[in-house]
Write an enzyme that holds these catalytic residues in place. Structure first.
Site, PDB file in Angstrom:
ATOM      1  N   GLY A 150       0.813  -1.209   0.000  1.00 38.44           N
ATOM      2  CA  GLY A 150       0.000   0.000   0.000  1.00 38.44           C
ATOM      3  C   GLY A 150       0.847   1.260   0.000  1.00 38.44           C
ATOM      4  N   SER A 151       0.325   2.285   0.641  1.00 42.53           N
ATOM      5  CA  SER A 151       0.941   3.614   0.533  1.00 42.53           C
ATOM      6  C   SER A 151       2.285   3.748   1.225  1.00 42.53           C
ATOM      7  CB  SER A 151      -0.027   4.672   1.073  1.00 42.53           C
ATOM      8  OG  SER A 151      -1.145   4.794   0.227  1.00 42.53           O
ATOM      9  N   THR A 152       2.690   2.772   2.050  1.00 41.56           N
ATOM     10  CA  THR A 152       4.034   2.859   2.620  1.00 41.56           C
ATOM     11  C   THR A 152       5.089   2.781   1.521  1.00 41.56           C
ATOM     12  OG1 THR A 152       4.011   0.471   3.061  1.00 41.56           O
ATOM     13  CG2 THR A 152       3.408   1.930   4.886  1.00 41.56           C
TER      14      THR A 152
END
Length: 495
Positions: A218-220
């Site tokens: 995801g956004s990490t």
């Protein structure tokens, strides 16, 4: 001698010669394999006839040996077994060993060739033999904070990995749900049944989620996308407008991707603001501009597409070799066919926190003989010795600036520590065949700096909230993972 007797004598001579060859072959060529054969009961009886060496955390053993009845005189015990199981693994009389117990089996049971003189001395003095010890890099306080944080999320599965970016030392590695290796350390029927029950448990308590399982990050992953964009020159100014509209239309498609925050906060904003609010459009566009090859190249410099050995083997995090333009864009926000272990996300965070220099992660500091002498010591080494910089120092510092702004003024505020500079990034990852039905993963990555500007700790937290009793709207990396990351960093900083 008549001919029949001569033939019999020659035949007998050939049989004797064949017997001598076979005995010599077994005695000298096959001796090691026979001695180490798992089905050789005499070997197992001898191996469990004396206490095993220990695995050490913070100067204290987290393992032990206890006398039992039967042919196997000693079996393994574990202190705080569920908390340390992802590190120690198990050492079972019936199931064998794994993880550190398996990697350093010969050191722990005293059979390592480097312990030859210790064994010889024990024979001469009549002293009961004992194995050597494995000294880990694990920080006891950080490990407790990681495990406590995970188990406080009732019903959640997850993992935490903490690394010292300066050296690569693994400070914490927790996985939940976990298990106690002591309950099946022997070879009784009851212990075998407990192992089988754990092995069949649908919650997979024996799976090391920190090392052995991969997930959409995801956004990490946007921190790596930012690094790739800066390193390749696709982005030169983190404060300049990106021009990426919100919602964003994937290249060569009519598919639009929106944001978790109002699109007005993300429309054509800079990369720094995009990091602050985790704007998908900014990073989809950045990955598209960087291109598949440069994105993959940057990912591989941080360890993707290769197994890591800590020395326990980790699964390979994957940045696929063949992606079309929309698929490449999706990797920019950590989606698509991209997968990562929690260890890998901790490595990315550590490399950026260490000004672009990525150190090889390891969790054993020293192997020690029963007389406390050092058998082998492990020193910090770059993951890629020929090119220690995964990205340039300038690129890393720009990503740090964005991550620190995301903690002070953005979505990663849960990681704030008074008086400490902290950088962080939240992540919520969609997964499964039907993302509308699957509850998303929650991620959080962060690092903390000391007074000199160096970073002694970087953390990755992964949470699978599938069985948690919370609304889908509350599944966010900052809310679930942020407090855990903060507590682990505080544990390291307050040593």
């Amino acid at each position: 001698m008549n001919r029949p007797l001569r033939r019999i004598a020659v035949f007998c001579g050939v049989l004797v010669l064949a017997l001598l060859v076979r005995v010599t072959w077994v005695q000298f060529v096959q001796s090691d394999s026979l001695a180490n054969d798992t089905n050789n009961r005499r070997v197992k009886i001898e191996a469990y006839s004396y206490p095993r060496g220990n695995i050490i955390v913070g100067g204290n053993p987290i393992t032990g040996s206890v006398a039992t009845k039967g042919d196997y005189k000693y079996k393994r015990t574990f202190k705080d077994g569920p908390m340390y199981a992802p590190i120690t693994g198990y050492a079972s009389q019936s199931q064998g060993p794994n993880f550190l117990e398996g990697v350093y089996e010969k050191v722990l049971n005293g059979k390592d060739d480097r312990l030859f003189f210790n064994r010889a001395q024990d024979i001469l003095t009549g002293k009961k033999p004992r194995g050597g010890d494995v000294i880990t890099t694990i920080d006891e306080k950080a490990q407790k904070a990681a495990y406590k944080g995970l188990t406080s999320l009732k019903g959640a599965k997850g993992a935490v990995v903490a690394i010292d970016p300066r050296s690569g030392k693994i400070l914490a590695m927790a996985s939940s749900p976990s298990y106690d290796p002591s309950v099946f350390a022997g070879n009784t029927t009851a212990e075998s049944e407990k192992f089988l029950a754990l092995d069949k448990d649908k919650s997979k308590p024996m799976s090391n989620r920190a090392l052995r399982e991969t997930y959409a990050p995801g956004s990490t992953f946007k921190i790596l996308t930012a690094a790739a964009a800066l390193e390749s020159g696709a982005v030169t100014d983190i404060n300049a407008p990106s021009g990426a509209p919100a919602p964003y239309t994937l290249p060569q498609t009519h598919t639009q991707v929106g944001n978790d925050v109002d699109n007005s906060l993300c429309d054509k904003v800079s990369m720094k603001t995009g990091m602050q609010w985790s704007c998908n459009n900014v990073f989809l566009d950045a990955a598209h501009k960087v291109g598949t090859d440069k994105m993959r190249e940057t990912a591989e410099k941080f360890g993707f597409n290769k197994e890591q050995f800590t020395p326990v083997r980790s699964a390979e995090s994957l940045y696929p070799a063949k992606l079309d333009q929309p698929q490449t864009a999706l990797t920019g926000m950590g989606q698509g066919s991209l997968t990562s272990t929690p260890l890998q996300m901790a490595m990315i965070t550590a490399g950026l926190a260490n000004n672009g220099k990525l150190m090889k992660p390891y969790m054993v500091e020293e192997l020690r003989g029963p007389d406390l002498s050092a058998i082998e010591k492990f020193e910090p080494t770059p993951l890629n010795p020929k090119d220690p910089q995964a990205v340039s120092e300038g690129t890393a510092k720009k990503v740090q600036e964005m991550m620190e702004y995301t903690v002070s003024d953005g979505t990663a505020k849960k990681a704030k520590i008074d008086g400490v500079t902290v950088g962080g990034k939240t992540g919520t990852a969609q997964h499964g065949a039907d993302v509308k039905d699957e509850r998303p993963y929650a991620w959080f990555v962060s690092y903390a700096k000391d007074k000199d500007g160096g970073s002694p700790v970087a953390v990755a937290v992964f949470v699978d909230p599938k069985d948690m009793d919370i609304p889908r709207s509350e599944i966010m990396g900052g809310a679930l993972g942020g407090p855990i990351a903060k507590s682990v960093m505080e544990a390291v900083l307050t040593k």
